[in-house]
Design a protein around this motif. Structure first.
Motif, PDB file in Angstrom:
ATOM      1  N   UNK A 177     -84.336  11.608  -0.332  1.00 59.58           N
ATOM      2  CA  UNK A 177     -85.258  11.772  -1.451  1.00 59.58           C
ATOM      3  C   UNK A 177     -84.427  11.932  -2.716  1.00 59.58           C
ATOM      4  N   UNK A 178     -85.102  11.964  -3.868  1.00 60.25           N
ATOM      5  CA  UNK A 178     -84.380  12.205  -5.122  1.00 60.25           C
ATOM      6  C   UNK A 178     -83.664  13.548  -5.071  1.00 60.25           C
ATOM      7  N   UNK A 179     -84.315  14.537  -4.482  1.00 58.87           N
ATOM      8  CA  UNK A 179     -83.717  15.878  -4.385  1.00 58.87           C
ATOM      9  C   UNK A 179     -82.476  15.857  -3.498  1.00 58.87           C
ATOM     10  N   UNK A 180     -82.548  15.089  -2.413  1.00 58.18           N
ATOM     11  CA  UNK A 180     -81.389  15.028  -1.521  1.00 58.18           C
ATOM     12  C   UNK A 180     -80.229  14.303  -2.195  1.00 58.18           C
ATOM     13  N   UNK A 181     -80.533  13.290  -2.973  1.00 54.99           N
ATOM     14  CA  UNK A 181     -79.476  12.610  -3.726  1.00 54.99           C
ATOM     15  C   UNK A 181     -78.880  13.527  -4.796  1.00 54.99           C
ATOM     16  N   UNK A 182     -79.709  14.359  -5.419  1.00 55.75           N
ATOM     17  CA  UNK A 182     -79.178  15.344  -6.369  1.00 55.75           C
ATOM     18  C   UNK A 182     -78.205  16.285  -5.663  1.00 55.75           C
ATOM     19  N   UNK A 183     -78.564  16.673  -4.439  1.00 55.06           N
ATOM     20  CA  UNK A 183     -77.687  17.551  -3.657  1.00 55.06           C
ATOM     21  C   UNK A 183     -76.386  16.848  -3.297  1.00 55.06           C
ATOM     22  N   UNK A 185     -74.856  14.498  -5.123  1.00 52.73           N
ATOM     23  CA  UNK A 185     -74.027  14.545  -6.332  1.00 52.73           C
ATOM     24  C   UNK A 185     -73.377  15.916  -6.498  1.00 52.73           C
ATOM     25  N   UNK A 186     -74.163  16.941  -6.228  1.00 46.07           N
ATOM     26  CA  UNK A 186     -73.655  18.313  -6.390  1.00 46.07           C
ATOM     27  C   UNK A 186     -72.498  18.578  -5.436  1.00 46.07           C
ATOM     28  N   UNK A 187     -72.615  18.098  -4.204  1.00 46.29           N
ATOM     29  CA  UNK A 187     -71.529  18.299  -3.242  1.00 46.29           C
ATOM     30  C   UNK A 187     -70.268  17.554  -3.661  1.00 46.29           C
ATOM     31  N   UNK A 188     -70.435  16.334  -4.175  1.00 46.87           N
ATOM     32  CA  UNK A 188     -69.270  15.573  -4.620  1.00 46.87           C
ATOM     33  C   UNK A 188     -68.558  16.281  -5.761  1.00 46.87           C
ATOM     34  N   UNK A 189     -69.326  16.772  -6.710  1.00 50.31           N
ATOM     35  CA  UNK A 189     -68.722  17.464  -7.852  1.00 50.31           C
ATOM     36  C   UNK A 189     -68.095  18.788  -7.419  1.00 50.31           C
TER      37      UNK A 189
END
Length: 352
Positions: A177-183, A185-189
């Motif tokens: 989902x969009x929320x999972x993709x946001x998560x 990105x957060x893990x990568x950063x």
């Protein structure tokens, strides 16, 4: 003593070569890397069981394995591929059901990493689950540790495949989902911080990411050394969902496989190296990923046709399962450049 002197001389030659080329842009090099880089071979007994049950299709394409990410990078590879499965609560993939079918002599997840919340790294739920790093954070920590020890390394390209297919043995995947993709990105950063090359950095002052790419606004090797560039390995709904509400990938950590003409277009997959469009796309400024081999076919036949086409196409990223010869069947097939390395100046646009 002679070996030590030779090693010192060789190291100096490599450093000199890098210094001479540091003003090249990152789209002006061509690198060889690995496909499903984290993957260890499927359990042999499970492989045989599944193959016996489903005689309509061959599983020979799964007969490959990889050394650790660190060992691949130390060998000189500068592209990796990581598959990610969502697991925001943790524990979804603690016990692969394939281990209920066959017994393994090797412990699975001995440190309990699969219990933790966050993205997990493996190929297929319940079936093809052996991996060199169980979690995305574990992979990123390994990459960062290696990068910190080799701060002047050529940038590493990483294709990132979001997977959410349910297992035919019954385990349900976490749908992206969009929320999972946001998560994600957060893990990568969190894992790599300022070691990321992001779409925002490339877009710069230009209106769209594609406009920046067509104006050769990629960073130089000097500016990109010690960094990683991620590309989403998907050309359908998940790709579009990742880009949704992020025009030109504004604020995103990962590039996508967008077709030319789209504002997000920068990195493009052309898995058939004989695709005649590749050289033209490279000349225009895009970064192209292609494959030297797939499903073990080229390796079994010792066939370098696709690798030779990939090299001359100018595609900047060439993936293989065989930077080392197979341990599953007898073939000398091994992918590297003629001088034994895995990075060179791009033959199509490297001199402009």
């Amino acid at each position: 003593m002679k070996q030590i002197l030779f090693a010192l001389l060789f190291a100096g030659t490599v450093q000199l070569s890098q210094a001479q080329n540091e003003n090249l842009k990152i789209n002006q090099i061509q690198v060889i890397g690995s496909h499903n880089s984290y993957r260890h071979n499927i359990e042999p007994d499970l492989f045989n069981f599944i193959q016996a049950k489903d005689t309509t299709r061959s599983l020979k394409g799964l007969q490959y394995t990889h050394i650790s990410l660190t060992d691949q990078l130390n060998k000189g590879l500068r592209q990796l591929e990581i598959d990610v499965q969502g697991d925001p609560q943790g524990g979804k993939f603690v016990h692969p059901k394939g281990l209920d079918i066959v017994k393994s002599q090797e412990a699975y997840d001995p440190n309990g990493e699969m219990k933790k919340p966050g993205f997990k790294v493996f190929h297929m739920i319940d079936i093809d689950f052996r991996t060199s790093c169980y979690t995305l954070q574990g992979c990123l920590a390994e990459l960062k540790k290696w990068s910190d020890a080799n701060p002047d390394h050529v940038p590493v390209f990483i294709t990132l495949e979001p997977k959410d297919d349910d297992s035919y043995l019954g385990t349900k995947a976490e749908k992206f989902t969009s929320e999972l993709f946001d998560a994600l990105d957060k893990e990568l950063r969190k894992g790599l911080g300022n070691k990321l090359i992001t779409p925002d950095m490339v877009r710069g002052k230009y209106k769209t990411l594609e406009e920046a790419v067509l104006n050769n606004n990629w960073p130089t090797l000097k500016k990109a050394k010690g960094k990683f560039l991620f590309i989403l390995d998907n050309n359908g709904a998940k790709r579009d969902l990742y880009a949704l509400n992020h025009p030109s990938l504004k604020g995103r950590a990962v590039f996508i496989n967008a077709e030319p003409g789209k504002p997000e277009a920068a990195t493009i997959f052309r898995n058939n190296p004989e695709d005649a469009s590749i050289a033209d796309l490279v000349k225009k400024g895009y970064i192209i990923r292609t494959r030297a081999d797939a499903d073990t076919k080229e390796a079994r036949a010792n066939d370098y046709t696709h690798f030779n086409a990939a090299k001359t196409s100018g595609a900047q990223i060439i993936t293989t399962d065989y930077y080392l010869p197979s341990t599953f069947f007898n073939s000398p097939y091994q992918i590297k450049y003629d001088d034994g390395t895995y990075v060179r100046v791009d033959p199509v646009n490297g001199e402009k």
